[in-house]
Design an enzyme around this catalytic site. Sequence first.
Site, short mmCIF file in Angstrom:
data_model
loop_
_atom_site.label_atom_id
_atom_site.label_comp_id
_atom_site.label_asym_id
_atom_site.label_seq_id
_atom_site.Cartn_x
_atom_site.Cartn_y
_atom_site.Cartn_z
N GLY A 39 0.81 -8.17 -17.30
CA GLY A 39 1.14 -7.92 -15.90
C GLY A 39 0.21 -7.01 -15.14
O GLY A 39 0.13 -7.10 -13.92
N CYS A 69 5.95 -16.88 -19.20
CA CYS A 69 5.48 -15.63 -18.61
C CYS A 69 5.21 -15.88 -17.13
O CYS A 69 4.43 -16.77 -16.78
CB CYS A 69 4.21 -15.15 -19.32
N ASN A 70 5.85 -15.12 -16.27
CA ASN A 70 5.65 -15.30 -14.83
C ASN A 70 4.23 -14.95 -14.42
O ASN A 70 3.64 -15.62 -13.56
CB ASN A 70 6.64 -14.42 -14.06
N CYS A 202 10.24 -11.76 -14.34
CA CYS A 202 9.51 -11.50 -15.58
C CYS A 202 10.48 -11.82 -16.70
O CYS A 202 11.64 -11.37 -16.67
CB CYS A 202 9.04 -10.05 -15.65
#
Length: 365
Positions: A39, A69-70, A202
């Site tokens: 991130g 996974c965003n 997330c």
Amino acid sequence: MIGVLDSGLGGLTVHEALVRRFPKLSIIYLGDHANDPYGDRPSQEIVAQTRDGVERLFAVGCRLVLLGCNTATAMAARRLQQAWLPHEPRWAGRNVLGIVAPTVEAATRTPWAVTTPRYPQKNNDDLIIVFGTTRTVQSGVYREEIHKRCPRVRLVEHACPGLVDAIEGGDEAAAERIVARACETAMQGTGGERPDRVILGCTHYPIVATRFQAHLPDGVRVLSQPETVADSLEDYLARHPAYAGDDTGACMLRVLTTGDPNQVTAAARRFWRDVPTHEAACAFPKRSRKKCASPETDALLERPAIPASGSPHCRFRRDDPDQSLSRRRPRPPPPPPRRRSPPPRLPPSSSASSPSARGISSPVS
């Protein structure tokens, strides 16, 4: 066989939902714990790590890889789908899916294929809060995709730096502080108005979903991304059964990690008691020199291209109107100096061998 890829523990929330939903399907999970979290990393690094992970799952037989996974979805999914995979004959017949699309569908109640405002969704003026990693929020992917379908929706986005680290490390006190502060700040952004929905953008965040609910107004609907993704994948496989393979008997469940298998398994069992024991997977390579994509594909991915020869001098030439490539080749070595023929060797001086004696005129002084 289906693969699930994430940078750490978060994707296991999606993996667990898929295992429950598809008990006869073989599913392999790969967590890149050695590079967790994604991130806060540069976008180019996220694209590179995501591509390497997808290739590893393809190599072990997965026909479909889901990015659990965003951040990877927001930064890499479209590039891999459009600029890389169509140009890789090794992976013909395979596909990569992200998890933003099903989340946007659930939040807007609009099919992903609808990319322009339509009645009645175009009149939707709901208030939605999105919590995500720094990179996901900065990408603007949720704002862009939601407003494509529902331009009147009011959106408040808030990054939660440090929350993934707290979850991975089992630091409950730090997680509590970060969630409480994030919810307070987000509610200030709404002017105190109760949101209609909250997106935990997330896949780590569902692990602490109860903490978010405790600090949000009562009755707020918090979208469960793992269940939403499972619903969407069920519909996708019904339309594309080839990706499910012929898994009608005993299924294969494997969980791999680039980190320490014992530590990762212990951490995962805090929220998934029956998670299989993690297997060690060597850390993703920085770059495959011999099996790289074509230079054109690398340029579209905005990464330095490494030709098959191994030369690092292939770069994206941005001044080309057709975005073609310029291959700078090493200059060839200069040619060796031309050797002049030595002058003829004259015999020893004597009257008989003088120029006049041989009929050769002497230079005029």
